[in-house]
Design an enzyme around this catalytic site. Structure first.
Site, mmCIF file in Angstrom:
data_model
loop_
_atom_site.group_PDB
_atom_site.id
_atom_site.type_symbol
_atom_site.label_atom_id
_atom_site.label_comp_id
_atom_site.label_asym_id
_atom_site.label_seq_id
_atom_site.Cartn_x
_atom_site.Cartn_y
_atom_site.Cartn_z
ATOM 1 N N TYR A 18 111.711 -21.665 33.300
ATOM 2 C CA TYR A 18 111.514 -22.560 34.443
ATOM 3 C C TYR A 18 111.686 -24.017 34.018
ATOM 4 C CZ TYR A 18 109.065 -24.698 38.435
ATOM 5 O OH TYR A 18 108.717 -25.464 39.531
ATOM 6 N N SER A 52 110.913 -30.208 39.340
ATOM 7 C CA SER A 52 109.491 -30.093 38.987
ATOM 8 C C SER A 52 109.171 -31.127 37.932
ATOM 9 C CB SER A 52 109.197 -28.692 38.435
ATOM 10 O OG SER A 52 107.891 -28.625 37.874
ATOM 11 N N LYS A 61 114.718 -26.462 35.414
ATOM 12 C CA LYS A 61 114.420 -27.684 36.165
ATOM 13 C C LYS A 61 114.920 -28.934 35.443
ATOM 14 C CE LYS A 61 112.429 -25.675 39.653
ATOM 15 N NZ LYS A 61 113.098 -25.644 40.987
#
Length: 268
Positions: free
Chosen positions: A174, A159, A178
């Site tokens: 998150y 991402s 990532k």
């Protein structure tokens, strides 16, 4: 053993995936579905790994109806090493080998760190799926690729949030997962180059998936208005990028994180 790939000689078949066997985790929906569809259109045989039997089988059946090739669903929760091993073994038996792995399955956990429960369960769940789950699949599939001696292509879906703090949302688990997966991509590219295995990552920005379609329009549009090249990306556009990274055209590309967010992360 060192495996050096031959360079392409023309553009005629540079992006062709005919006869290649691909695994796409989370290929039943969203970005994973877009990648699986793009692979199918380029001639690949595609194995969809996901937890949801109904949507996984439906996606495989749809591809089989539209395109030539072999398509199948394998039920797999990437938080379980046993399930990863069993699903990959079944796929290799059915397809005759694996040439491409796309680690797309993942979760996003929102919320302030100090508001998490005392066990940090959201943190560990996100890390275990988004980072450890991809590592489980890399480990299992990487061994098959190494032992087959034909090389391979691994594509991790990370991402743009792996390199920016994507406010106003709070997604620390998150973002951390990532970012770590980006660096794991580089590490594996160095380790596995001698086996002819390319390892790259695609770092999408806002993408118009089924989840995005259900978001309230005002906040969603407020987020994507920062994208410098127009509206959020379509899943098939990420699929087209994955086709390049999976094809012979990208034989000299490895350890690269390709940000595909329309310029969003350049001006946050």
């Amino acid at each position: 053993m060192s495996l050096v790939k031959n360079p392409i000689e023309s553009m005629e078949e540079a992006y062709c995936l005919k006869g290649k066997n691909a695994i796409v985790t989370g290929g039943n929906r969203g970005i994973g579905y877009g990648i699986a569809s793009a692979f199918a259109q380029q001639g690949a045989n595609v194995a969809i790994f996901c937890r949801n039997k109904e949507s996984g089988e439906a996606a495989a059946a749809e591809f089989a109806e539209k395109y030539e090739g072999k398509f199948a669903f394998y039920q797999c929760d990437i938080s379980s090493m046993e399930q990863c091993r069993n699903a990959v073994a079944d796929m290799v038996h059915d397809f005759g080998g694996v040439d491409i792995l796309v680690n797309n399955a993942g979760v996003a956990v929102a919320g302030e760190v100090l508001d998490m429960d005392e066990d940090l369960s959201d943190w560990f769940h996100c890390i275990d799926i988004d980072l450890n789950g991809a590592m489980r699949m890399c480990y299992v599939v990487g061994k098959y690729m190494r032992d087959a001696g034909k090389g391979g292509k691994v594509i991790n879906i990370t991402s743009n949030s792996g390199s920016i703090i994507n406010k106003p949302m709070t997604f620390a688990p998150y973002h951390a997962a990532k970012a770590a997966l980006n660096h794991l991509t580089r590490d594996l590219a160095v380790e596995w180059g001698k086996y002819g295995i390319n390892v790259n990552a695609i770092a999408p920005g806002y993408t118009f998936t089924d989840i995005a379609a259900k978001m309230p329009r005002e906040p969603y549009e407020g987020r994507i208005e920062k994208v410098r090249m127009g509206p959020s990306g379509q899943t098939i556009e990420l699929g087209a990028l994955a086709v390049f990274l999976a094809s012979e055209a990208s034989n000299i590309v490895t350890g690269t994180i390709v940000t595909a967010d329309g310029g969003y992360s350049l001006a946050v």
